[in-house]
Design a protein around this motif. Structure first.
Motif, short mmCIF file in Angstrom:
data_model
loop_
_atom_site.label_atom_id
_atom_site.label_comp_id
_atom_site.label_asym_id
_atom_site.label_seq_id
_atom_site.Cartn_x
_atom_site.Cartn_y
_atom_site.Cartn_z
N ALA A 94 35.18 54.94 43.26
CA ALA A 94 36.36 54.09 43.16
C ALA A 94 35.97 52.64 43.44
CB ALA A 94 37.41 54.55 44.17
N PRO A 95 36.76 51.69 42.94
CA PRO A 95 36.50 50.28 43.29
C PRO A 95 36.59 50.08 44.79
CG PRO A 95 38.05 50.46 41.47
CD PRO A 95 37.89 51.84 42.03
N ILE A 96 35.67 49.32 45.35
CA ILE A 96 35.63 49.15 46.80
C ILE A 96 35.64 47.68 47.19
CG2 ILE A 96 34.43 51.32 47.25
CD1 ILE A 96 31.84 49.66 47.58
N TRP A 97 36.08 47.43 48.42
CA TRP A 97 36.01 46.12 49.05
C TRP A 97 34.85 46.18 50.01
CZ3 TRP A 97 37.71 41.43 48.31
CH2 TRP A 97 37.73 40.50 49.35
N PHE A 109 43.85 49.05 42.76
CA PHE A 109 43.34 48.58 41.47
C PHE A 109 44.32 49.01 40.40
CE2 PHE A 109 40.57 48.54 37.77
CZ PHE A 109 39.67 47.52 38.02
N HIS A 110 45.14 48.08 39.94
CA HIS A 110 46.20 48.43 38.99
C HIS A 110 46.13 47.55 37.75
CE1 HIS A 110 47.87 51.05 42.01
NE2 HIS A 110 48.01 50.05 42.86
N SER A 111 44.97 47.50 37.14
CA SER A 111 44.78 46.65 35.96
C SER A 111 44.08 47.43 34.85
CB SER A 111 43.96 45.40 36.35
OG SER A 111 44.58 44.70 37.38
N SER A 165 47.93 43.72 42.36
CA SER A 165 49.22 43.40 41.76
C SER A 165 49.17 43.33 40.24
CB SER A 165 49.72 42.06 42.31
OG SER A 165 48.83 41.01 41.98
N ALA A 166 48.00 43.60 39.66
CA ALA A 166 47.81 43.54 38.20
C ALA A 166 48.14 42.17 37.64
CB ALA A 166 48.64 44.63 37.50
N ASP A 167 47.83 41.13 38.41
CA ASP A 167 48.07 39.75 37.96
C ASP A 167 46.84 39.28 37.20
OD1 ASP A 167 48.62 37.08 37.60
OD2 ASP A 167 49.43 36.78 39.62
N LYS A 168 46.78 39.61 35.91
CA LYS A 168 45.58 39.37 35.13
C LYS A 168 45.31 37.88 34.91
CE LYS A 168 48.26 40.33 30.93
NZ LYS A 168 48.44 41.31 29.83
N LYS A 169 46.36 37.07 34.77
CA LYS A 169 46.15 35.64 34.59
C LYS A 169 45.55 35.02 35.84
CE LYS A 169 49.69 34.85 31.05
NZ LYS A 169 50.91 34.07 30.69
N GLN A 170 46.05 35.44 37.01
CA GLN A 170 45.50 34.94 38.26
C GLN A 170 44.05 35.37 38.42
OE1 GLN A 170 46.37 32.87 40.43
NE2 GLN A 170 45.47 33.37 42.42
N LEU A 171 43.75 36.61 38.07
CA LEU A 171 42.39 37.12 38.17
C LEU A 171 41.44 36.31 37.29
CD1 LEU A 171 40.56 39.29 39.39
CD2 LEU A 171 41.15 40.76 37.46
N GLY A 172 41.85 36.03 36.06
CA GLY A 172 41.02 35.24 35.16
C GLY A 172 40.80 33.84 35.68
N MET A 173 41.85 33.22 36.21
CA MET A 173 41.73 31.87 36.77
C MET A 173 40.75 31.86 37.95
SD MET A 173 44.67 29.44 38.46
CE MET A 173 44.72 30.45 39.95
N LEU A 174 40.81 32.90 38.77
CA LEU A 174 39.91 32.99 39.91
C LEU A 174 38.46 33.15 39.46
CD1 LEU A 174 42.10 35.32 42.12
CD2 LEU A 174 41.53 32.93 42.63
N MET A 175 38.25 33.89 38.39
CA MET A 175 36.89 34.01 37.84
C MET A 175 36.36 32.65 37.40
SD MET A 175 37.25 37.57 35.65
CE MET A 175 35.56 37.54 35.05
N GLU A 252 42.16 53.23 37.85
CA GLU A 252 43.32 52.81 38.63
C GLU A 252 43.40 53.65 39.90
OE1 GLU A 252 48.03 51.92 37.82
OE2 GLU A 252 46.54 51.75 36.24
N TYR A 253 43.40 52.98 41.05
CA TYR A 253 43.37 53.68 42.33
C TYR A 253 44.35 53.05 43.30
CZ TYR A 253 38.99 55.84 40.84
OH TYR A 253 38.05 56.55 40.16
N SER A 254 44.78 53.87 44.26
CA SER A 254 45.58 53.37 45.37
C SER A 254 44.70 53.25 46.59
CB SER A 254 46.75 54.33 45.65
OG SER A 254 47.62 54.38 44.54
N THR A 255 45.22 52.56 47.59
CA THR A 255 44.41 52.25 48.76
C THR A 255 44.01 53.51 49.52
OG1 THR A 255 45.52 50.15 48.99
CG2 THR A 255 44.33 50.94 50.90
#
Length: 264
Positions: A94-97, A109-111, A165-175, A252-255
């Motif tokens: 799973a995706p990890i921090w 992870f909801h994207s 939060s599946a905020d794809k625009k924010q994620l792209g901007m952060l990249m 897609e995973y929950s915490t």
């Protein structure tokens, strides 16, 4: 074995010694589609697979902490002072921090509708040089380097929230912000910068280098397969030696927490 497999050789000898079978004859074949020295975690993935393979051969239980400790034997030789991120990621389902010396936390992870376009610059990444470069910048130009590093940490925190939060625009901007800071730190290259610009110009939500930099790969994000394919084509035309398109579907995973359970 080739020089770039020195860490693998040391790991194998340590594994055989731990099973009291230092002279065991065997034949090992490694097949991988992950290019080495490109910031893609190839060495860590190989080390994780080897550890699992040998524990399976000797029919011994394997905990996650033991797996990561053994994989680190190879990573210490290959990378000098690895964070442990690559092995932790390669061994997780799973995706990890990841925070060094802390228990890996499974992140929300909801994207799942996104696509990642990966482009290989064809230039080997230079981890040790990149680490030294950043260290020197911190020492000689701390007024610039330290705030950039702090901001990269803040970007990582924000990206975690954007994935949840599946905020794809924010994620792209952060990249894009991350790439800007990495470039100012000196670990990007003209080729990687060009790849990022090409991706964004062709509707990528964001793009950045991956790995330590000074070569290796670029990753870009898009929210549909058509744009991903166009970006992939444009990047190959611009000189990328290889490109890959990876869907986020089924990721897609929950915490939860990655505890020290037995692993396969």
């Amino acid at each position: 074995m080739a020089d770039n497999l020195k860490g693998i050789g040391v790991l194998i000898r340590q594994l055989l010694k731990s099973f009291n079978s230092p002279d065991l004859p065997f034949e090992l074949t490694i097949q991988s589609k992950v290019p080495s020295e490109r910031g893609m975690g190839s060495s860590a993935a190989t080390a994780v697979a080897l550890v699992r393979g040998f524990f399976n051969l000797f029919e011994k239980p394997l905990t996650r902490s033991r797996l990561l400790a053994l994989a680190d034997v190879e990573e210490q030789i290959t990378h000098g002072n690895p964070s442990g991120l690559d092995a932790a990621t390669a061994s997780s389902e799973a995706p990890i921090w990841f925070v060094k010396n802390q228990i890996n936390e499974q992140i929300e992870f909801h994207s799942s509708d996104l696509f990642l376009v990966i482009a290989d610059s064809g230039i080997k990444g230079k981890t040790s040089e990149a680490v030294s470069l950043v260290h020197n910048n911190v020492v000689t130009n701390s007024d610039v380097a330290v705030p950039l590093i702090d901001q990269l940490g803040t970007i990582a925190d924000s990206a975690k929230d954007a994935l949840a939060s599946a905020d794809k625009k924010q994620l792209g901007m952060l990249m894009n912000q991350s790439q800007h800071h990495l470039s100012k730190l000196g670990v990007s290259t003209d080729t990687l910068d060009d790849f990022c610009r090409i991706a964004v110009a062709n509707n990528a939500l964001g793009a950045k280098l991956t790995g330590s930099g000074l070569g290796g790969c670029m990753i870009s994000l898009t929210d549909n397969q058509r744009d991903a394919q166009i970006i992939s084509t444009k990047l190959r035309q611009a000189g990328a030696t290889q490109t890959w398109i990876q869907s986020f579907e089924n990721y897609e995973y929950s915490t939860g927490e990655a505890h020290d359970n037995l692993v396969n």
